[in-house]
Write an enzyme that holds these catalytic residues in place. Sequence first.
Site, PDB file in Angstrom:
ATOM      1  N   TRP A 163       0.838  -1.205   0.000  1.00  0.00           N
ATOM      2  CA  TRP A 163       0.000   0.000   0.000  1.00  0.00           C
ATOM      3  C   TRP A 163       0.871   1.252   0.000  1.00  0.00           C
ATOM      4  CZ3 TRP A 163      -4.313  -1.319  -1.827  1.00  0.00           C
ATOM      5  CH2 TRP A 163      -4.950  -2.500  -1.437  1.00  0.00           C
ATOM      6  N   ASP A 205      -1.711   6.817   6.090  1.00  0.00           N
ATOM      7  CA  ASP A 205      -2.741   5.850   5.720  1.00  0.00           C
ATOM      8  C   ASP A 205      -2.969   5.002   6.971  1.00  0.00           C
ATOM      9  OD1 ASP A 205      -4.208   3.697   4.833  1.00  0.00           O
ATOM     10  OD2 ASP A 205      -2.873   3.171   3.169  1.00  0.00           O
ATOM     11  N   LYS A 232     -12.000  -1.901   7.106  1.00  0.00           N
ATOM     12  CA  LYS A 232     -11.203  -2.775   7.958  1.00  0.00           C
ATOM     13  C   LYS A 232     -11.664  -2.708   9.412  1.00  0.00           C
ATOM     14  CE  LYS A 232      -8.554  -3.381   4.300  1.00  0.00           C
ATOM     15  NZ  LYS A 232      -7.632  -2.390   3.801  1.00  0.00           N
TER      16      LYS A 232
HETATM   17  C1  LIG Z   1      -7.043  -2.032   2.372  1.00  0.00           C
HETATM   18  C2  LIG Z   1      -5.997  -0.995   2.378  1.00  0.00           C
HETATM   19  C3  LIG Z   1      -5.910  -0.008   1.382  1.00  0.00           C
HETATM   20  C4  LIG Z   1      -6.812   0.016   0.166  1.00  0.00           C
HETATM   21  O1  LIG Z   1      -8.049   0.500   0.485  1.00  0.00           O
HETATM   22  P1  LIG Z   1      -9.181   0.708  -0.602  1.00  0.00           P
HETATM   23  O2  LIG Z   1     -10.241   1.368   0.211  1.00  0.00           O
HETATM   24  O3  LIG Z   1      -9.551  -0.636  -1.130  1.00  0.00           O
HETATM   25  O4  LIG Z   1      -8.637   1.591  -1.681  1.00  0.00           O
HETATM   26  C5  LIG Z   1      -4.934   0.961   1.497  1.00  0.00           C
HETATM   27  N1  LIG Z   1      -4.085   0.969   2.548  1.00  0.00           N
HETATM   28  C6  LIG Z   1      -4.131   0.035   3.508  1.00  0.00           C
HETATM   29  C7  LIG Z   1      -3.169   0.111   4.662  1.00  0.00           C
HETATM   30  C8  LIG Z   1      -5.094  -0.971   3.465  1.00  0.00           C
HETATM   31  O5  LIG Z   1      -5.158  -1.886   4.437  1.00  0.00           O
END
Ligand SMILES: *Cc1c(COP(=O)(O)O)cnc(C)c1O
Length: 356
Positions: free
Chosen positions: A99, A166, A190
Amino acid sequence: MKKHNFYAGPSILPEFTIKNSAEAILDFAGTGLSILEVSHRSKEFVAVMDEARDLFKELLNIPDGYHVLFLGGGASTQFYTVPFNFLNTKAAYLNTGEWASKAIKEAKFFGEVVEVASSKDKNFNYIPKGYTVPDDVDYFHITTNNTIYGTELLKDPEVNVPLAADMSSDILSRPVDVSKYAVIYGGAQKNLAPAGLTFVIVREDALGKVTRPMPTMINYKTHIDKGSMFNTPPVLAVYSALQTLKWLKAMGGVEVMEKRNIAKAELIYGEIDRNKLFVPTVPNPEDRSRMNVCYVMAEEYKELEKEFLDFATARGMVGIKGYRTVGGFRASTYNALPIESVQALVDVMREFEAKI
Ligand SMILES: *Cc1c(COP(=O)(O)O)cnc(C)c1O
């Protein structure tokens, strides 16, 4: 048989969230209509949006001067929205996984990107330390929890520039000092809500420093000014997020969540370290994620991987297959996962060991 949900995302949500969401699909706030068919401008939904925003701020102790936005597009859309709004000339990124790498790729469209450190040399199984972040960057971007590789940055880096993060997979799992950040974002699927919702926490006075022309939808200011209602927000997902936030508050907030998450992590990592069949993929305990616990079969038992997976599946474990670039197993232990589910997985690991 009771199912234990270890999926990495979308993933387990509190029963409270699921039940209340189901009810609102049938009858929303006594309107006699489904939440799927009411205007996002109705007073009932505006109240949901306002309460979700306020509760999010309260639970994370978000200081004045910050805004909470609920948008669509997922964390992946934020990979370019963040540099669009904050990157003037140069930004620094810490590369801790897939990511983070994707975020770096997008930032390069907007200016110079300094990758201050990377753990790619060891398949991202550690958090780099001892790097230097240049003082002249617009921000330093981190991925606090690496969902795929099972590492987590539990301490904010000490730097002289604003942080951008993030926090898709560890938001609300522990307290965060939001004042160190210009922006925090993530996909809600999540730890918070069903898929389709993205949260953004943004400091207002960090905005307005880039000079490029901005399309309306990508400009954070648009969404701040319209309270996340410039266009139609993902109505049902916002409603579900509010239910999770209410549940979190009733449970005692993020401090209590952190204690629960530590207890769950200790239980499962303790068993992985003890059990001769398994090894953790992240050697340094300090770097191990409390949200995504990754482990593989020990070298001499490698051929038993499929057998263990079938054994665990037959006993109600769901979603423990590891990501393809890591292999083995990944047990995601998000806020809503009760410690009983972790205990059930530990019991299965012991039972399997006894049988070998
Ligand atoms: C799941 C995830 C993403 C991607 O998220 P989307 O909403 O599917 O774009 C990005 N960063 C992390 C750390 C993730 O766990």
